[in-house]
Design an enzyme around this catalytic site. Structure first.
Site, mmCIF file in Angstrom:
data_model
loop_
_atom_site.group_PDB
_atom_site.id
_atom_site.type_symbol
_atom_site.label_atom_id
_atom_site.label_comp_id
_atom_site.label_asym_id
_atom_site.label_seq_id
_atom_site.Cartn_x
_atom_site.Cartn_y
_atom_site.Cartn_z
ATOM 1 N N GLY A 147 29.641 -3.449 -4.160
ATOM 2 C CA GLY A 147 29.456 -2.606 -5.402
ATOM 3 C C GLY A 147 28.243 -1.622 -5.240
ATOM 4 N N ARG A 148 26.881 -2.409 -5.054
ATOM 5 C CA ARG A 148 25.835 -1.722 -5.270
ATOM 6 C C ARG A 148 25.646 -1.008 -3.679
ATOM 7 N NH1 ARG A 148 25.466 -7.127 -5.472
ATOM 8 N NH2 ARG A 148 24.687 -8.563 -4.036
ATOM 9 N N GLU A 208 19.853 -7.932 -7.792
ATOM 10 C CA GLU A 208 21.129 -8.460 -7.600
ATOM 11 C C GLU A 208 20.953 -9.140 -6.053
ATOM 12 O OE1 GLU A 208 24.506 -6.958 -10.301
ATOM 13 O OE2 GLU A 208 25.076 -6.186 -8.409
ATOM 14 N N LYS A 240 29.462 -13.101 -17.003
ATOM 15 C CA LYS A 240 31.016 -12.348 -17.640
ATOM 16 C C LYS A 240 31.812 -13.386 -18.058
ATOM 17 C CE LYS A 240 30.613 -8.652 -14.000
ATOM 18 N NZ LYS A 240 31.344 -8.207 -12.700
ATOM 19 N N HIS A 254 0.567 6.740 -17.641
ATOM 20 C CA HIS A 254 0.103 6.856 -19.147
ATOM 21 C C HIS A 254 1.066 5.831 -19.770
ATOM 22 C CE1 HIS A 254 -2.009 10.600 -18.494
ATOM 23 N NE2 HIS A 254 -1.061 10.712 -17.598
ATOM 24 N N LYS A 289 35.044 -0.942 -8.667
ATOM 25 C CA LYS A 289 35.593 -1.582 -7.316
ATOM 26 C C LYS A 289 36.920 -2.592 -7.622
ATOM 27 C CE LYS A 289 34.479 -4.505 -3.617
ATOM 28 N NZ LYS A 289 33.682 -5.158 -2.631
ATOM 29 N N GLU A 335 33.415 -3.233 -19.255
ATOM 30 C CA GLU A 335 32.854 -1.925 -19.886
ATOM 31 C C GLU A 335 33.569 -0.908 -19.403
ATOM 32 O OE1 GLU A 335 31.165 -4.449 -18.401
ATOM 33 O OE2 GLU A 335 29.028 -4.703 -19.019
HETATM 34 O O1 F6P Z 1 26.778 -6.440 -12.038
HETATM 35 C C1 F6P Z 1 27.736 -7.256 -11.559
HETATM 36 C C2 F6P Z 1 28.763 -6.011 -10.914
HETATM 37 O O2 F6P Z 1 29.733 -6.787 -10.247
HETATM 38 C C3 F6P Z 1 28.152 -5.312 -9.887
HETATM 39 O O3 F6P Z 1 27.943 -5.851 -8.690
HETATM 40 C C4 F6P Z 1 28.889 -4.119 -9.734
HETATM 41 O O4 F6P Z 1 28.005 -2.892 -9.282
HETATM 42 C C5 F6P Z 1 28.989 -3.866 -11.260
HETATM 43 O O5 F6P Z 1 29.344 -5.125 -11.797
HETATM 44 C C6 F6P Z 1 30.417 -2.973 -11.262
HETATM 45 O O6 F6P Z 1 31.581 -3.762 -10.647
HETATM 46 P P1 F6P Z 1 32.910 -2.915 -10.548
HETATM 47 O O7 F6P Z 1 32.430 -1.676 -9.688
HETATM 48 O O8 F6P Z 1 33.943 -3.793 -9.978
HETATM 49 O O9 F6P Z 1 33.394 -2.356 -11.901
#
Ligand code: F6P
Length: 531
Positions: free
Chosen positions: A246-247, A332, A491, A363, A187, A193
């Site tokens: 995002g979620r 979150e 972050k 288990h 987003k 990452e």
């Molecule tokens: O984990 C933090 C977060 O901001 C989440 O809310 C989000 O889903 C994820 O990082 C990834 O963010 P983006 O879609 O901006 O890469």
């Protein structure tokens, strides 16, 4: 879009509200051992709350509490795109994406995505998809692909989320770069990452001699200009909106990978199921409103009975990824302890969420649930009908689910355990000792969620059920479920430390604690002079 603000910022802290006092008092006096059957149907899903605390007085207190928190008005705001995410000043309008007749720009974007898939399918292109995204840009897609592609997908799908280089190494290993599409879902298009893994994937394509590696990259983002600057061709950029958290983004083009892997009809089915839950949430009276009642059970378990966690037990191996999906959604969203007025909530809020698919979970940790000192409420999720033909397997699965739930709920008294021991001929002395080990406390709350079968529609309905449950819990606690400032802070710190590790100025000991300073120095040395 309706932007009228019904703000919670001037609301009282929950713990100081008389409605909360009455509610918590009623909850303490009610029982989880009620024999009454309490099942609510929402969008074709049965929610069996018979194993949660209930009494008629509690039902009345619930209504008063929700009224005091302006439940009706806040729900309408959510569903009509009002500014419910107050700390970030925006809407959280994921429900708009699943409307049967969505707004023109939503429909147009979906059509662009479907068109992309039609072309790829007609050319039989992209045998391999590498989906790169993390958190909300990953879990929902993984969940849907695992749920409906558990046996096989005609495209080979890999997911890469972690910054750990082993993840991208494994994610690309063995694939034919000439027939691989890389999907970058982010987003913000700033997530370290995703951008670093995307860079590795681009290099991998280029090193295979592909002339225009960027042509094999697709991006889904709310910052199209950033994706373009990164090198993604404009025709390959699909839009997300700022007002989709995002979620909550699997309802958008973030699910391009799902649609490529298991078909656009899966996404359409999930949208329709979620829309049915939205309609139920908007219309059902409080006592028959599934997300509301689920939320209330959760609030009682966390804030009155003091359970620190919630266990998710999907008795369906296709839904194993539901656990981290709900984990992110709940933790979150509800991992906050300051309310919208800026004051401490005053009662414990969102629980830790954990779990595993049953029967594996039995288990692994069910012993702890049965006889451990803390215990945890459990959401059992099961499908009435299976999609395989081994009926004895499904019988066993259903039996295990019901049995575990009953054991948690009913327990076993010392006298029952003693009678069992004596009946097998164990001498009285040993039987009375052994019975103390075999007794179960019982009374441990649970919800049983029964899907008629696992379809895109029922999965969509289930996920929306949890989304609205989270919204209602946040409303009662008075917190904002749509921000995540804690994660953002981590972050920022990681960025600073990464700069020092990669040869920036010497570590400033005043900026870190002794242990962090020590390890930065150790890692800096080994990174710059590997053995
Ligand atoms: O984990 C933090 C977060 O901001 C989440 O809310 C989000 O889903 C994820 O990082 C990834 O963010 P983006 O879609 O901006 O890469």
């Amino acid at each position: 879009m309706l932007l009228t603000a019904i703000s919670l910022t001037d609301h009282a802290a929950l713990s100081e509200m008389p409605e909360w006092t009455a509610f918590s008092h009623a909850a303490r006096n009610a029982s989880t051992r009620s024999k009454a059957l309490r099942i609510i149907n929402a969008a074709g899903i049965d929610l069996d709350l018979s194993g949660q605390t209930y009494s008629p007085e509690l039902a009345e207190a619930t209504k008063a509490l929700l009224e005091a928190r302006q439940f009706g008005a806040r729900r309408d705001m959510l569903l009509s795109g009002g500014i419910v995410n107050e700390t970030e000043g925006r809407a959280a309008w994921h429900t708009a994406l699943r409307e049967a007749a969505p707004e023109p720009d939503i429909a147009a974007e979906r059509e662009r995505m479907n068109n992309f898939i039609r072309v790829a399918d007609s050319e039989r292109r992209w045998r391999n998809i590498v989906h790169i995204g993390i958190g909300g840009s990953d879990w929902g897609v993984r969940l849907a692909v695992n749920a409906f592609g558990y046996a096989r997908t005609w495209r080979n799908v890999r997911f890469v989320a972690n910054i750990d280089g082993h993840a991208i190494t494994g994610g690309l290993a063995g694939l034919d770069p000439h027939d691989t599409l890389v999907v970058l879902a982010s987003k913000s298009f700033t997530t370290a990452e995703t951008l670093q893994n995307g860079q590795r994937a681009l290099e991998w394509l280029a090193s295979a001699g592909i002339e225009n590696p960027n042509e094999q990259i697709v991006a889904i983002t709310a910052r199209p200009e950033a994706a373009k600057a990164w090198g993604v061709p404009e025709a390959h950029i699909f839009k997300l909106w700022d007002w989709i958290g995002g979620r909550f983004s699997l309802w958008s083009s973030v699910s391009l990978t799902t649609a490529l892997a298991v078909g656009p009809e899966v996404m359409a089915g999930m949208l329709a199921g979620a829309a049915a839950t939205d309609a139920h949430f908007a219309e059902a009276p409080i006592e028959r409103n599934a997300p509301v009642q689920m939320a209330i059970a959760g609030i009682i378990n966390r804030s009155v009975l003091n359970y620190g966690s919630l266990n998710i037990a999907p008795y369906d191996s296709r839904l194993a990824t539901l656990v981290p999906y709900i984990q992110q959604l709940e933790m979150e969203s509800l991992g906050k302890s300051v309310d919208l007025a800026g004051n401490p909530v005053g009662v414990p809020t969102g629980p830790a969420v954990w779990g595993m698919a049953g029967t594996d979970a039995q288990h692994t940790f069910f012993q702890w649930l049965h006889q451990g000192s803390d215990g945890a409420p459990v959401d059992f999720i099961v499908c009435q009908a299976a999609d395989h033909s081994w009926s004895s397997h499904h019988e066993s699965l259903l039996a295990n689910c019901l049995a575990q739930r009953e054991a948690l709920l009913n327990g076993k008294t010392y006298n029952e355990a003693l009678a069992e021991c004596l009946a097998t001929g164990i001498p009285a002395d040993r039987a009375s000792w052994l019975a103390r080990h075999k007794a179960h406390p019982g009374g441990r709350p649970s919800t049983l969620i029964v899907l008629p079968r696992l379809t895109p529609y029922t999965l969509g309905a289930l996920l929306a059920l949890y989304e609205h449950k989270v919204f209602v819990q946040a409303l009662v606690w008075g917190i904002n479920p749509f921000d995540q400032w804690g994660v953002e802070y981590g972050k920022v710190l990681a960025k600073g430390i990464a700069g020092t590790l990669s040869g920036g100025p010497d570590v400033d000991p005043s900026a870190h604690n002794a242990s962090t300073t020590h390890w930065i120095n150790v890692f800096r040395k080994s990174l710059n002079h590997p053995e």
